[in-house]
Design an enzyme around this catalytic site. Structure first.
Site, PDB file in Angstrom:
ATOM      1  N   GLY A   1       1.056  -1.220  -0.024  1.00  0.00           N
ATOM      2  CA  GLY A   1      -0.060  -0.150   0.171  1.00  0.00           C
ATOM      3  C   GLY A   1       0.989   1.183  -0.463  1.00  0.00           C
ATOM      4  O   GLY A   1       2.562   1.102  -0.206  1.00  0.00           O
ATOM      5  N   CYS A   2       0.282   2.578   0.127  1.00  0.00           N
ATOM      6  CA  CYS A   2       0.762   3.572   0.324  1.00  0.00           C
ATOM      7  C   CYS A   2       1.910   4.113   1.563  1.00  0.00           C
ATOM      8  O   CYS A   2       1.988   2.932   1.827  1.00  0.00           O
ATOM      9  CB  CYS A   2      -0.398   4.697   1.138  1.00  0.00           C
ATOM     10  SG  CYS A   2       0.206   6.496   1.197  1.00  0.00           S
ATOM     11  N   GLY A   3       3.463   4.224   0.088  1.00  0.00           N
ATOM     12  CA  GLY A   3       4.282   4.543   0.851  1.00  0.00           C
ATOM     13  C   GLY A   3       5.662   3.583   0.774  1.00  0.00           C
ATOM     14  O   GLY A   3       6.584   3.739   0.895  1.00  0.00           O
TER      15      GLY A   3
END
Length: 305
Positions: free
Chosen positions: A145-147
């Site tokens: 996911g994000c990052g």
């Protein structure tokens, strides 16, 4: 940035002043024609005070969250939820901090393709960078996911970034002044209360750039992209500091090092991994920035009392 001719609506990104003033975010967010999603939207709300609903509805302003997909030489790489403003800065900053490009000049062109589902940023990058990205993708079987987009193995999480060169110490007072100045320039946050900010200031604490986003990583990527696009580039950026309105996670330290900046100051605390990474990458890491107080977690020699 050029608009792309297709069956989808396209839009070039508008010029934007580096230092926004509170109150201008709604009008500045949407370009002429209104095709690019605005950074904020008005909504009808019912306010409750002391447990009692007010007699009438009121208007409020909400920060927008839009899917932003990044494609490199026609290959889809990542989709992030971000505030749809300063997207050219975001594209370049994300590409730099993720190690996809080595320099802003490696981006030959950026086009925006806009649909009902979000915005696709189509980047044309140098052939050597594109070949490296393809090789990296072949080694992966999935995404997270994000990052950590496009990252599966531990060595890719903590990238092999060289330590930031040492420089003259920066006064703690200058860092505190920069944090205060950033708070006064968070125009979108003043309207919505829902966004983070990242700013760059010189060694005297004078603010030069501020970028905002619903995501703290995105705000920092936008700032780094804006720094990379300045004529002075990385050498000038290295002489200053980055201040952020969030906690300091390891990604924030890693992105700061990728930008060549040796001081990172955060409103909240760092994680233990962030402190260890800052120590290895020669970054002065400050947290708990409150009024005239702060805590220095790494490389105290880079900060003078």
């Amino acid at each position: 940035m050029r608009p792309r001719t297709s069956d989808m609506t396209t839009e070039t990104f508008p010029a934007r002043p580096d230092m926004p003033t509170p109150g201008d975010a709604v009008s500045a967010a949407a370009p002429a024609g209104g095709d690019l999603p605005p950074a904020s939207t008005r909504a009808r709300v019912l306010r409750i005070r002391n447990g009692v609903a007010e007699p009438r509805f009121d208007d409020d302003v909400l920060a927008e969250e839009t899917p932003i997909a990044l494609e490199y030489n026609g290959i889809s790489h990542a989709t992030m939820l971000a505030t749809p403003a300063d997207l050219e800065d975001f594209a370049i900053g994300f590409s730099l901090t993720e190690g996809i490009i080595d320099d802003a000049r490696d981006v030959r062109d950026i086009e925006a393709r806009i649909s009902e589902d979000g915005v696709v940023l189509e980047l044309t990058i140098a052939s050597a960078c594109a070949a490296r990205l393809k090789e990296r993708r072949r080694a992966l079987s999935g995404r997270t996911g994000c990052g950590l987009c496009g990252v599966e193995t531990l060595p890719e999480v903590l990238r092999d970034i060289p330590p930031v060169p040492s420089g003259p110490p920066i006064a703690a007072r200058a860092v505190l002044d920069a944090m205060r100045a950033m708070r006064e320039c968070q125009a979108l946050h003043a309207l919505t209360g829902a966004t983070h900010a990242a700013a760059w200031a010189d060694a005297d604490g004078a603010l030069a750039l501020v970028r905002e986003d619903v995501g703290r990583h995105n705000a920092l990527d936008k700032l780094i992209g804006a720094l990379a696009r300045r004529p002075e580039g990385a050498p000038a950026a290295a002489l200053g500091m980055i201040v952020v309105s969030s906690r300091a996670s390891f990604e924030m330290v890693q992105k700061t090092a990728a930008a060549g900046v040796g001081v990172l100051a955060a409103v909240s605390a760092p994680t233990a991994l962030a402190r260890r990474l800052a120590d290895r990458l020669n970054i002065a890491l400050l947290g708990f920035m409150r009024d005239d107080d702060t805590t220095l977690y790494a490389h105290e020699e880079r900060i003078s009392a």
